[in-house]
Write an enzyme that holds these catalytic residues in place. Structure first.
Site, PDB file in Angstrom:
ATOM      1  N   PHE A  82      -6.805   8.481  -8.887  1.00 24.87           N
ATOM      2  CA  PHE A  82      -5.638   8.190  -8.615  1.00 24.87           C
ATOM      3  C   PHE A  82      -5.569   6.533  -9.790  1.00 24.87           C
ATOM      4  CE2 PHE A  82      -2.444   5.641  -6.981  1.00 24.87           C
ATOM      5  CZ  PHE A  82      -0.937   5.848  -8.334  1.00 24.87           C
ATOM      6  N   THR A  83      -6.456   5.800  -9.543  1.00 25.95           N
ATOM      7  CA  THR A  83      -6.481   4.491 -10.886  1.00 25.95           C
ATOM      8  C   THR A  83      -7.545   4.482 -11.274  1.00 25.95           C
ATOM      9  OG1 THR A  83      -7.055   3.004  -9.169  1.00 25.95           O
ATOM     10  CG2 THR A  83      -4.558   3.492 -10.044  1.00 25.95           C
ATOM     11  N   VAL A 125      -9.348   9.572   0.455  1.00 26.99           N
ATOM     12  CA  VAL A 125      -9.942   9.599   1.622  1.00 26.99           C
ATOM     13  C   VAL A 125      -8.785  10.194   2.878  1.00 26.99           C
ATOM     14  CG1 VAL A 125     -11.929   7.518   0.876  1.00 26.99           C
ATOM     15  CG2 VAL A 125      -8.994   7.573   0.537  1.00 26.99           C
ATOM     16  N   LYS A 165     -18.744   5.665  12.025  1.00 30.73           N
ATOM     17  CA  LYS A 165     -19.485   6.005  13.850  1.00 30.73           C
ATOM     18  C   LYS A 165     -19.804   6.786  14.132  1.00 30.73           C
ATOM     19  CE  LYS A 165     -16.937   7.240  17.645  1.00 30.73           C
ATOM     20  NZ  LYS A 165     -15.924   7.247  18.484  1.00 30.73           N
ATOM     21  N   TYR A 211       0.587  -2.821   0.327  1.00 28.13           N
ATOM     22  CA  TYR A 211      -0.350  -3.044  -0.434  1.00 28.13           C
ATOM     23  C   TYR A 211      -1.142  -4.322   1.261  1.00 28.13           C
ATOM     24  CZ  TYR A 211      -4.794  -4.800  -2.712  1.00 28.13           C
ATOM     25  OH  TYR A 211      -6.187  -5.080  -2.976  1.00 28.13           O
TER      26      TYR A 211
HETATM   27  P1  NAD Z   1      -8.891   0.425  -9.119  1.00 31.13           P
HETATM   28  O1  NAD Z   1      -7.831   0.942  -9.421  1.00 31.13           O
HETATM   29  O2  NAD Z   1      -9.522  -0.054 -10.015  1.00 31.13           O
HETATM   30  O3  NAD Z   1      -9.932   1.113  -8.193  1.00 31.13           O
HETATM   31  C1  NAD Z   1      -9.440   1.721  -6.838  1.00 31.13           C
HETATM   32  C2  NAD Z   1     -10.349   2.712  -6.978  1.00 31.13           C
HETATM   33  O4  NAD Z   1      -9.696   3.691  -5.819  1.00 31.13           O
HETATM   34  C3  NAD Z   1      -9.772   4.526  -8.301  1.00 31.13           C
HETATM   35  O5  NAD Z   1     -10.881   4.568  -8.286  1.00 31.13           O
HETATM   36  C4  NAD Z   1      -8.709   4.919  -7.665  1.00 31.13           C
HETATM   37  O6  NAD Z   1      -8.665   6.399  -8.246  1.00 31.13           O
HETATM   38  C5  NAD Z   1      -9.650   5.374  -6.360  1.00 31.13           C
HETATM   39  N1  NAD Z   1      -8.828   6.067  -5.006  1.00 31.13           N
HETATM   40  C6  NAD Z   1      -7.422   5.032  -5.050  1.00 31.13           C
HETATM   41  N2  NAD Z   1      -7.073   5.326  -3.262  1.00 31.13           N
HETATM   42  C7  NAD Z   1      -7.861   6.992  -3.764  1.00 31.13           C
HETATM   43  C8  NAD Z   1      -7.799   7.561  -2.671  1.00 31.13           C
HETATM   44  N3  NAD Z   1      -6.463   7.813  -1.657  1.00 31.13           N
HETATM   45  N4  NAD Z   1      -8.731   8.782  -2.218  1.00 31.13           N
HETATM   46  C9  NAD Z   1      -9.795   8.418  -2.878  1.00 31.13           C
HETATM   47  N5  NAD Z   1     -10.194   7.443  -4.149  1.00 31.13           N
HETATM   48  C10 NAD Z   1      -9.147   6.792  -4.195  1.00 31.13           C
HETATM   49  O7  NAD Z   1      -8.952  -1.441  -8.640  1.00 31.13           O
HETATM   50  P2  NAD Z   1     -10.087  -1.956  -8.227  1.00 31.13           P
HETATM   51  O8  NAD Z   1      -9.496  -3.327  -8.811  1.00 31.13           O
HETATM   52  O9  NAD Z   1     -11.518  -1.271  -8.270  1.00 31.13           O
HETATM   53  O10 NAD Z   1     -10.413  -2.847  -6.371  1.00 31.13           O
HETATM   54  C11 NAD Z   1     -11.446  -2.254  -5.598  1.00 31.13           C
HETATM   55  C12 NAD Z   1     -10.962  -2.438  -4.117  1.00 31.13           C
HETATM   56  O11 NAD Z   1     -11.082  -3.626  -4.249  1.00 31.13           O
HETATM   57  C13 NAD Z   1      -9.823  -2.271  -3.883  1.00 31.13           C
HETATM   58  O12 NAD Z   1      -9.703  -2.018  -2.163  1.00 31.13           O
HETATM   59  C14 NAD Z   1      -8.976  -3.264  -3.931  1.00 31.13           C
HETATM   60  O13 NAD Z   1      -8.003  -3.337  -2.867  1.00 31.13           O
HETATM   61  C15 NAD Z   1      -9.893  -4.548  -3.094  1.00 31.13           C
HETATM   62  N6  NAD Z   1      -9.144  -5.805  -4.280  1.00 31.13           N
HETATM   63  C16 NAD Z   1      -9.671  -5.607  -5.485  1.00 31.13           C
HETATM   64  C17 NAD Z   1      -9.340  -6.946  -6.410  1.00 31.13           C
HETATM   65  C18 NAD Z   1      -9.800  -7.196  -7.469  1.00 31.13           C
HETATM   66  O14 NAD Z   1      -9.043  -8.323  -8.241  1.00 31.13           O
HETATM   67  N7  NAD Z   1      -9.665  -6.334  -8.150  1.00 31.13           N
HETATM   68  C19 NAD Z   1      -8.818  -7.761  -5.549  1.00 31.13           C
HETATM   69  C20 NAD Z   1      -8.915  -7.807  -4.072  1.00 31.13           C
HETATM   70  C21 NAD Z   1      -9.370  -6.670  -3.440  1.00 31.13           C
END
Ligand code: NAD
Ligand code: UDP
Length: 443
Positions: free
Chosen positions: A154-155, A177, A223, A263
């Protein structure tokens, strides 16, 4: 203690330029040559230059006359930062005359550590095609583990991990997921969730489903398999905090019905689920509360502040500060975060742990700092600086937290973790990454 990955014995660099590699100094002014640590029975050290060769790399080699008089201009721009690893670069060929690419399957991969079966773990990384996930995957792969990436893209993007496709230790599954997923594994890093405000607000209901049902499914898997489970939670669980800096005991100040709630509340309930499985079913859990993180492979158009500012400054556009820019954020570099996640996964700490940098900036100061760094890097790399970007102001997003800085005492005491990268060093590397992508034409 196992041997570290090194460049000894690698083939010559295929005649690529031998410009000195980027010098990166840590917070104490010492040269950073490797990332990772050897702690909790888990050696995660990797040479920085090897890691860099995976993201400061060209997507293709340019061929055929295009009137520029040079075959390899765009490639050189990347190659000068990844000395010694050219043999592992993509051999896909760009044909300027037809604006097309002949893709070539990589026949060689970077060297990965040879681990005995007792040390080699089967690791599932959900969201492994995203920004953070792909860097975690790079590290785990180089360390010699078997890695399965689960992502619905998605992203994220397949290109973020394309350099591992076909490797015997690597598997890529396009899967959402919110649907159950069965696999045998020892550790689960559960990252899948959009992280940038425009992306997670694009489909709020889906974001909540991903946080709740996705986490439920992955905890169910943990689990059954008795795998250790780590979730990447966020500083957003603290909302617009009334406590500063934020420590893990603070319960937060979140608007449950605002535009960010999908979120923030999604992650809060994901944490609740995680501790439910821990108390009720004995699942071995880890909770990382990540603060703003940046680095190469961030989607340049996902709307987050670091990528927005760097791209705007590189293109000579106005830099958009939302509100008066007095709100603060603390920015950490991606390699520090990956160190923190791996430390947490392998340590004994089951309580939530903040992972973030103490370097707090107002957004206005941060815009100025990014502008200065972009100008300096352009000058150093012989690129025309162009017009000085103006800083303009846009509307303040609803519920935008006014200040944010982590108290990382727990990470320091329990994980022995502290950030090593300065914001300036990180931004500099990210600027070079985006500059190379622009020169290549893929941005
Ligand atoms: P990102 O958007 O680059 O990566 C998220 C990934 O999850 C993407 O590859 C997307 O395609 C995948 N995804 C989203 N929904 C999905 C689904 N339903 N099923 C399968 N895949 C799915 O974001 P990121 O910055 O890499 O963040 C990764 C994790 O770290 C996230 O859980 C985010 O909440 C957490 N996080 C990141 C930051 C930051 O600053 N980058 C800060 C706090 C928390
Ligand atoms: N921001 C900004 N200009 C931009 C993007 C973001 O001023 O082009 C601000 C945003 O309002 C917030 C901060 O920068 O105060 C960090 O935003 P980001 O979306 O990166 O992450 P957040 O911490 O809000 O989730």
């Amino acid at each position: 203690m196992t041997a570290r990955l090194n460049t000894a014995g690698l083939p010559p660099s295929n005649g690529q330029p031998t410009t000195p590699a980027i010098m990166t100094l840590d917070r104490d002014g010492k040269l950073i040559k490797e990332v990772g640590f050897d702690r909790f029975g888990f050696d995660s050290r990797v040479e920085l230059s090897l890691l860099r060769s995976l993201y400061l790399r060209p997507h293709y080699v340019k061929r055929d006359g295009d009137g520029s008089g040079s075959d390899n201009d765009e490639t050189e721009h990347h190659a000068k930062f990844v000395q010694g690893f050219a043999a592992y670069q993509s051999k896909s060929i760009y044909h300027p005359a037809t604006h097309s690419i002949s893709y070539t399957t990589l026949s060689r991969f970077p060297p990965v550590k040879l681990l005995p079966p007792s040390a080699r773990k089967r690791i599932l990384v959900t969201g492994g095609g995203g920004f953070v996930g792909s860097h975690l995957v790079d590290r785990l792969m180089l360390l010699g583990h078997e890695v399965t990436v689960l992502d619905n893209f998605f992203t994220g993007s397949k290109t973020n991990v394309a350099h591992w496709v076909g490797h015997p230790n690597f598997e890529l599954c396009r899967h959402d997921v919110v649907e159950p997923f069965m696999i045998e594994c020892d550790q689960i890093y559960h990252l899948a969730c959009p992280a940038s405000p425009p992306h997670y607000q694009f489909n709020a209901v889906k974001t909540i489903k991903t946080s709740f049902m996705g986490t439920l499914n992955m905890l169910g898997l943990a689990k059954r398999t008795k795998a250790r489970f780590l979730i990447t939670s966020t500083s957003e669980v603290y909302g617009d905090p009334e406590v500063h800096p934020q420590n893990e005991e603070y319960w937060g100040n979140v608007n449950p019905i605002g535009p960010r709630a999908c979120y923030d509340e999604g992650k809060r309930v994901a944490e609740t689920l995680t501790y439910g499985f821990h108390r009720q079913d004995g699942v071995d859990v880890r909770v990382a509360r990540i603060f703003n993180t940046f680095g190469p492979r961030m989607n340049p158009y996902d709307g987050r502040v670091v990528s927005n500012f760097i791209i705007q400054a590189l293109k000579g556009e106005d830099m958009t500060v939302y509100g008066d820019g007095a709100q603060t954020r603390s920015f950490q570099y991606i390699h520090d975060l990956v160190d923190g996640l791996i430390a947490l996964m392998n340590a004994d700490e089951t309580r939530p742990v903040n992972i973030g940098s103490p370097d707090e900036f107002t957004i206005l100061d941060f815009a100025r700092a990014v502008r200065d760094i972009v100008e300096r890097v352009k000058r150093e790399d012989g690129v025309e600086v162009g017009r000085k970007c103006e800083i303009i102001h846009g509307p303040m997003p609803t519920d935008d937290p006014q200040k944010r800085r982590p108290d990382t005492t727990r990470a320091r005491e329990k994980l022995g973790w502290e950030p090593r990268w300065t914001v300036a060093m990180g931004v500099e590397e990210m600027v070079r990454y985006y500059m190379a992508k622009m020169a290549e034409g893929s941005l």
